[in-house]
Scaffold this active site. Structure first.
Site, PDB file in Angstrom:
ATOM      1  N   ARG A 269     -48.725  -8.370  13.941  1.00  0.00           N
ATOM      2  CA  ARG A 269     -49.221  -9.689  14.355  1.00  0.00           C
ATOM      3  C   ARG A 269     -50.091  -9.511  15.585  1.00  0.00           C
ATOM      4  O   ARG A 269     -49.765  -8.699  16.477  1.00  0.00           O
ATOM      5  CB  ARG A 269     -48.063 -10.639  14.708  1.00  0.00           C
ATOM      6  CG  ARG A 269     -47.273 -11.175  13.535  1.00  0.00           C
ATOM      7  CD  ARG A 269     -48.037 -12.239  12.728  1.00  0.00           C
ATOM      8  NE  ARG A 269     -47.250 -12.774  11.650  1.00  0.00           N
ATOM      9  CZ  ARG A 269     -47.251 -12.325  10.386  1.00  0.00           C
ATOM     10  NH1 ARG A 269     -48.030 -11.315  10.041  1.00  0.00           N
ATOM     11  NH2 ARG A 269     -46.508 -12.888   9.456  1.00  0.00           N
ATOM     12  N   GLU A 298     -56.944 -16.184  14.502  1.00  0.00           N
ATOM     13  CA  GLU A 298     -57.395 -15.794  13.160  1.00  0.00           C
ATOM     14  C   GLU A 298     -58.040 -17.012  12.517  1.00  0.00           C
ATOM     15  O   GLU A 298     -57.397 -18.062  12.486  1.00  0.00           O
ATOM     16  CB  GLU A 298     -56.214 -15.295  12.327  1.00  0.00           C
ATOM     17  CG  GLU A 298     -55.680 -13.982  12.847  1.00  0.00           C
ATOM     18  CD  GLU A 298     -54.562 -13.394  11.997  1.00  0.00           C
ATOM     19  OE1 GLU A 298     -54.189 -13.990  10.981  1.00  0.00           O
ATOM     20  OE2 GLU A 298     -54.059 -12.328  12.368  1.00  0.00           O
ATOM     21  N   HIS A 317     -56.655  -9.967   7.974  1.00  0.00           N
ATOM     22  CA  HIS A 317     -55.228 -10.173   7.659  1.00  0.00           C
ATOM     23  C   HIS A 317     -54.963 -10.046   6.149  1.00  0.00           C
ATOM     24  O   HIS A 317     -54.542 -11.006   5.491  1.00  0.00           O
ATOM     25  CB  HIS A 317     -54.757 -11.538   8.177  1.00  0.00           C
ATOM     26  CG  HIS A 317     -53.272 -11.606   8.373  1.00  0.00           C
ATOM     27  ND1 HIS A 317     -52.660 -12.354   9.338  1.00  0.00           N
ATOM     28  CD2 HIS A 317     -52.252 -10.995   7.700  1.00  0.00           C
ATOM     29  CE1 HIS A 317     -51.351 -12.212   9.259  1.00  0.00           C
ATOM     30  NE2 HIS A 317     -51.082 -11.394   8.266  1.00  0.00           N
TER      31      HIS A 317
HETATM   32  P1  NAP Z   1     -38.647  -5.693   9.667  1.00  0.00           P
HETATM   33  O1  NAP Z   1     -38.040  -4.805   8.640  1.00  0.00           O
HETATM   34  O2  NAP Z   1     -37.834  -6.802  10.220  1.00  0.00           O
HETATM   35  O3  NAP Z   1     -39.204  -4.777  10.855  1.00  0.00           O
HETATM   36  C1  NAP Z   1     -39.506  -5.269  12.115  1.00  0.00           C
HETATM   37  C2  NAP Z   1     -39.049  -4.245  13.114  1.00  0.00           C
HETATM   38  O4  NAP Z   1     -39.397  -4.689  14.436  1.00  0.00           O
HETATM   39  C3  NAP Z   1     -37.512  -4.072  13.084  1.00  0.00           C
HETATM   40  O5  NAP Z   1     -37.215  -2.716  12.876  1.00  0.00           O
HETATM   41  C4  NAP Z   1     -37.098  -4.572  14.444  1.00  0.00           C
HETATM   42  O6  NAP Z   1     -35.980  -3.902  15.020  1.00  0.00           O
HETATM   43  C5  NAP Z   1     -38.320  -4.284  15.279  1.00  0.00           C
HETATM   44  N1  NAP Z   1     -38.262  -5.052  16.507  1.00  0.00           N
HETATM   45  C6  NAP Z   1     -38.090  -6.378  16.683  1.00  0.00           C
HETATM   46  N2  NAP Z   1     -38.022  -6.693  17.969  1.00  0.00           N
HETATM   47  C7  NAP Z   1     -38.150  -5.532  18.651  1.00  0.00           C
HETATM   48  C8  NAP Z   1     -38.163  -5.199  20.033  1.00  0.00           C
HETATM   49  N3  NAP Z   1     -38.021  -6.123  20.977  1.00  0.00           N
HETATM   50  N4  NAP Z   1     -38.324  -3.910  20.364  1.00  0.00           N
HETATM   51  C9  NAP Z   1     -38.451  -2.963  19.428  1.00  0.00           C
HETATM   52  N5  NAP Z   1     -38.445  -3.203  18.111  1.00  0.00           N
HETATM   53  C10 NAP Z   1     -38.294  -4.484  17.722  1.00  0.00           C
HETATM   54  O7  NAP Z   1     -39.961  -6.385   9.090  1.00  0.00           O
HETATM   55  P2  NAP Z   1     -41.067  -5.732   8.132  1.00  0.00           P
HETATM   56  O8  NAP Z   1     -40.867  -6.227   6.750  1.00  0.00           O
HETATM   57  O9  NAP Z   1     -41.158  -4.265   8.379  1.00  0.00           O
HETATM   58  O10 NAP Z   1     -42.375  -6.455   8.723  1.00  0.00           O
HETATM   59  C11 NAP Z   1     -42.777  -6.179  10.050  1.00  0.00           C
HETATM   60  C12 NAP Z   1     -43.831  -7.169  10.518  1.00  0.00           C
HETATM   61  O11 NAP Z   1     -45.055  -6.926   9.853  1.00  0.00           O
HETATM   62  C13 NAP Z   1     -43.502  -8.628  10.187  1.00  0.00           C
HETATM   63  O12 NAP Z   1     -42.753  -9.208  11.228  1.00  0.00           O
HETATM   64  C14 NAP Z   1     -44.858  -9.270  10.036  1.00  0.00           C
HETATM   65  O13 NAP Z   1     -45.197  -9.931  11.222  1.00  0.00           O
HETATM   66  C15 NAP Z   1     -45.800  -8.108   9.813  1.00  0.00           C
HETATM   67  N6  NAP Z   1     -46.486  -8.160   8.498  1.00  0.00           N
HETATM   68  C16 NAP Z   1     -47.834  -8.215   8.459  1.00  0.00           C
HETATM   69  C17 NAP Z   1     -48.491  -8.226   7.239  1.00  0.00           C
HETATM   70  C18 NAP Z   1     -49.981  -8.287   7.167  1.00  0.00           C
HETATM   71  O14 NAP Z   1     -50.495  -8.881   6.223  1.00  0.00           O
HETATM   72  N7  NAP Z   1     -50.710  -7.689   8.080  1.00  0.00           N
HETATM   73  C19 NAP Z   1     -47.755  -8.163   6.053  1.00  0.00           C
HETATM   74  C20 NAP Z   1     -46.373  -8.091   6.134  1.00  0.00           C
HETATM   75  C21 NAP Z   1     -45.739  -8.079   7.368  1.00  0.00           C
HETATM   76  P3  NAP Z   1     -34.488  -4.103  14.488  1.00  0.00           P
HETATM   77  O15 NAP Z   1     -34.320  -3.065  13.423  1.00  0.00           O
HETATM   78  O16 NAP Z   1     -33.622  -3.865  15.651  1.00  0.00           O
HETATM   79  O17 NAP Z   1     -34.398  -5.509  13.959  1.00  0.00           O
END
Ligand code: NAP
Length: 352
Positions: A269, A298, A317
């Site tokens: 993000r 965006e 995006h």
């Molecule tokens: P996820 O499995 O929840 O991964 C997010 C990671 O961020 C988790 O491992 C989490 O740690 C970590 N995190 C959260 N707060 C933190 C902090 N304060 N310090 C360090 N690490 C922290 O989600 P995902 O499915 O991989 O997706 C990740 C992100 O990608 C989404 O939130 C979304 O915003 C973005 N995204 C973007 C697109 C795009 O089109 N560009 C598409 C899909 C997703 P924990 O393991 O401790 O919870």
């Protein structure tokens, strides 16, 4: 006699149609009222939604206006929304007590006030897993595009800058033997690590809130502090959720700690990055290059300084934009919504 038959037939006809009308109106009354803020999703999913709900639909291929949201949310039981919709206190207050579920067509939920939903017992559905591969794939694509200067090279080829083959022209750092740092080692971060490993990266480092040691075994990734990751990595990839804690975590201090040759990639993000600090870091040579799939705002205004830099690749995006992922996201958003409305377990309910 003729009169008798005719009036009997008329009565039967009337009775039959009255009962059908009743059944129809009962069915309509029982259908939950749902607000949907876009119409450009998989057509079969939209049709199913229309048949199972009384749907109020933003019928344009653009983000719904705030006015449309506020005017149409009162009394609804569910909302089928997207990352372009702000589901905040004002909207939830306006919705009233009928609202049971917010089902978002995204894995990120930074556009939803989760606490306000929890306080009102409103369930949240989201779309994990089904977009992991698509987003990780795009992340690698953006990384290679940025480090190997693909857009720049294409422009040169197209506009006559390609005069002869040259040993030093259009060179950039390779992934093989490099150190890659992944910030946010969740579903997408781990999938990125696997892909980076296939490109023979020498070291994979990660920084994450929780340990994730078991998940790291498969790629041999090593957990380090944020500072260590910034210092050691040739490529820094942001896959972290946007929260109050992670907002602007890539700022002037973070860029200053990176190698001057570092390539920074963000497919998470835009809010995780202090964009002015990134502009300065790219202009001053604090880091080599950046690839961004996400920005603030965006779309990024056309006259933004980042668009003027040859060492910055910007995508609109499109992380999850494979046909397969977007179709699966639509179906999962529908299933989350309908199950919550029918008091059944949701396939992907956000539980924090
Ligand atoms: P996820 O499995 O929840 O991964 C997010 C990671 O961020 C988790 O491992 C989490 O740690 C970590 N995190 C959260 N707060 C933190 C902090 N304060 N310090 C360090 N690490 C922290 O989600 P995902 O499915 O991989 O997706 C990740 C992100 O990608 C989404 O939130 C979304 O915003 C973005 N995204 C973007 C697109 C795009 O089109 N560009 C598409 C899909 C997703 P924990 O393991 O401790 O919870």
């Amino acid at each position: 006699m003729v009169h008798l038959i005719t009036s009997n037939t008329a009565i039967k006809f009337l009775r039959f149609n009255t009962s059908r009308l009743k059944a129809f109106s009962t069915a309509m009354m029982e259908k939950p009222e749902v607000l949907m803020t876009r119409c450009d999703i998989a057509p079969n999913v939209l049709e199913e939604l229309k048949s199972r709900c009384k749907l109020t639909l933003w019928n344009k291929e653009s983000a719904a206006s705030r006015t449309f949201l506020l005017e149409n949310i009162p009394g609804k039981s569910g909302i089928f929304c997207f990352l372009t919709d702000k589901i905040d206190k004002e909207l939830l207050d306006t919705a009233g007590p009928n609202l049971k579920v917010v089902s978002t067509f995204s894995v990120g939920y930074d556009h939803i006030d989760v606490k306000e939903c929890q306080q009102r017992n409103i369930k949240i559905g989201y779309t994990p897993d089904v977009l992991t591969e698509a987003t990780a794939e795009l992340t690698l694509g953006l990384l290679l595009c940025t480090s190997r200067r693909l857009i720049e090279a294409h422009e040169e080829a197209r506009t006559g800058g390609w005069t002869t083959w040259s040993p030093s022209w259009m060179t950039g750092p390779g992934l093989g033997e490099s150190t890659v740092g992944i910030v946010g080692f969740g579903r997408i971060g781990q999938s990125v690590a696997l892909k980076v490993k296939a490109f023979n990266a020498k070291n994979i480092l990660y920084f994450n809130r929780s340990e994730k040691q078991n998940e790291a075994k498969i790629t041999g990734a090593v957990k380090v502090s944020f500072e260590e990751l910034l210092k050691q990595s040739d490529f820094i990839i942001c896959c972290c959720a946007l929260t109050k804690e992670t907002q602007n975590m890539f700022n002037i201090e973070s860029f200053a700690k990176m190698k001057r040759t570092a390539v920074f990639i963000n497919t998470s993000r835009g809010g995780l990055v202090d964009q002015n600090a990134l502009v300065d870091a790219l202009e001053n040579g604090t880091i080599r290059a950046a690839g961004l799939d996400v920005t603030v705002p965006e779309p990024l205004p056309l006259d933004h300084r980042l668009f003027k830099m040859s060492n910055c690749t910007i995508l609109p995006h499109i992380g999850s934009a494979t046909i397969e992922a977007r179709t699966a996201m639509a179906k999962l958003t529908l299933d989350n919504l309908m199950n919550a409305l029918e008091d059944k377990p949701m396939p992907a309910q956000l539980k924090l």
